[in-house]
Write a protein that holds these residues in place. Structure first.
Motif, PDB file in Angstrom:
ATOM      1  N   CYS A 143       0.862  -1.179   0.000  1.00 25.83           N
ATOM      2  CA  CYS A 143       0.000   0.000   0.000  1.00 25.83           C
ATOM      3  C   CYS A 143       0.905   1.238   0.000  1.00 25.83           C
ATOM      4  N   ALA A 163       0.160  -5.657   1.508  1.00 25.97           N
ATOM      5  CA  ALA A 163      -1.279  -5.478   1.437  1.00 25.97           C
ATOM      6  C   ALA A 163      -2.027  -6.495   0.590  1.00 25.97           C
ATOM      7  N   TYR A 164      -1.413  -7.024  -0.473  1.00 27.53           N
ATOM      8  CA  TYR A 164      -2.167  -7.884  -1.377  1.00 27.53           C
ATOM      9  C   TYR A 164      -1.225  -8.848  -2.071  1.00 27.53           C
ATOM     10  N   GLU A 204      -7.912  -3.043  -0.785  1.00 23.06           N
ATOM     11  CA  GLU A 204      -7.453  -2.144   0.269  1.00 23.06           C
ATOM     12  C   GLU A 204      -6.501  -2.870   1.192  1.00 23.06           C
ATOM     13  N   CYS A 205      -5.609  -2.125   1.787  1.00 23.74           N
ATOM     14  CA  CYS A 205      -4.656  -2.656   2.753  1.00 23.74           C
ATOM     15  C   CYS A 205      -5.407  -3.096   4.008  1.00 23.74           C
ATOM     16  N   GLU A 217      -5.808   1.856   3.083  1.00 19.97           N
ATOM     17  CA  GLU A 217      -5.467   2.542   1.831  1.00 19.97           C
ATOM     18  C   GLU A 217      -5.517   1.552   0.669  1.00 19.97           C
ATOM     19  N   GLU A 218      -5.857   2.039  -0.524  1.00 23.04           N
ATOM     20  CA  GLU A 218      -5.805   1.198  -1.710  1.00 23.04           C
ATOM     21  C   GLU A 218      -4.362   0.852  -2.023  1.00 23.04           C
ATOM     22  N   ILE A 219      -4.151  -0.377  -2.517  1.00 24.40           N
ATOM     23  CA  ILE A 219      -2.791  -0.746  -2.905  1.00 24.40           C
ATOM     24  C   ILE A 219      -2.365   0.086  -4.098  1.00 24.40           C
ATOM     25  N   HIS A 234       5.988  -0.851  -6.380  1.00 24.89           N
ATOM     26  CA  HIS A 234       5.362  -1.076  -5.078  1.00 24.89           C
ATOM     27  C   HIS A 234       4.959  -2.547  -4.905  1.00 24.89           C
TER      28      HIS A 234
END
Length: 130
Positions: free
Chosen positions: A63, A69-70, A85-86, A91-93, A99
């Motif tokens: 994120c 996060a994903y 989202e994280c 927060e959105e990734i 990243h």
């Protein structure tokens, strides 16, 4: 620089026998364990050759706050219109290769086989000492 396939195999077997096993390891983690006695490219190729058998490769996205996060497969595309989202900060990734990074995890079969091999080695060492 050498091609330390046997040493990489030993490192992976050791990491798989830990409780819990090492997860989300990277090429850099393996390089560090090898004391940088080979190249990034060599380690990457060896690990990718094991993908789908002993280990599974995936892409881990961060994120904006750099939380893990994903996690998704290497062939799966993220939908830019519906970014996850994280789970830590909400927060959105960031759908950007800068990243994200490729991580590796052991298959359950590899973990079981590594533990069996370790147990057999311990049994053999016990027999040799008597």
């Amino acid at each position: 620089m050498s091609r330390p396939i046997a040493k990489i195999n030993s490192i992976l077997e050791y990491w798989a026998t830990l409780t819990p096993p090492v997860i989300d390891f990277t090429v850099d983690n393996v390089l560090r364990a090898l004391e940088y006695n080979t190249t990034y490219e060599t380690v990457f190729k060896i690990l990718m050759a094991k993908n789908g058998m002993e280990i599974d490769a995936s892409r881990l996205y961060l994120c904006p706050n750099f939380h893990k996060a994903y996690d998704c497969s290497l062939v799966h595309e993220i939908d830019d219109d519906d970014l996850p989202e994280c789970p830590v900060c909400g927060e959105e990734i960031v759908n950007d290769l800068d990243h994200s990074f490729i991580v590796f995890n052991f298959s359950e079969d590899f973990i079981e086989e590594a533990k069996k091999k370790l147990q057999a080695q311990k049994s053999m060492n016990g027999l040799q000492m008597t």
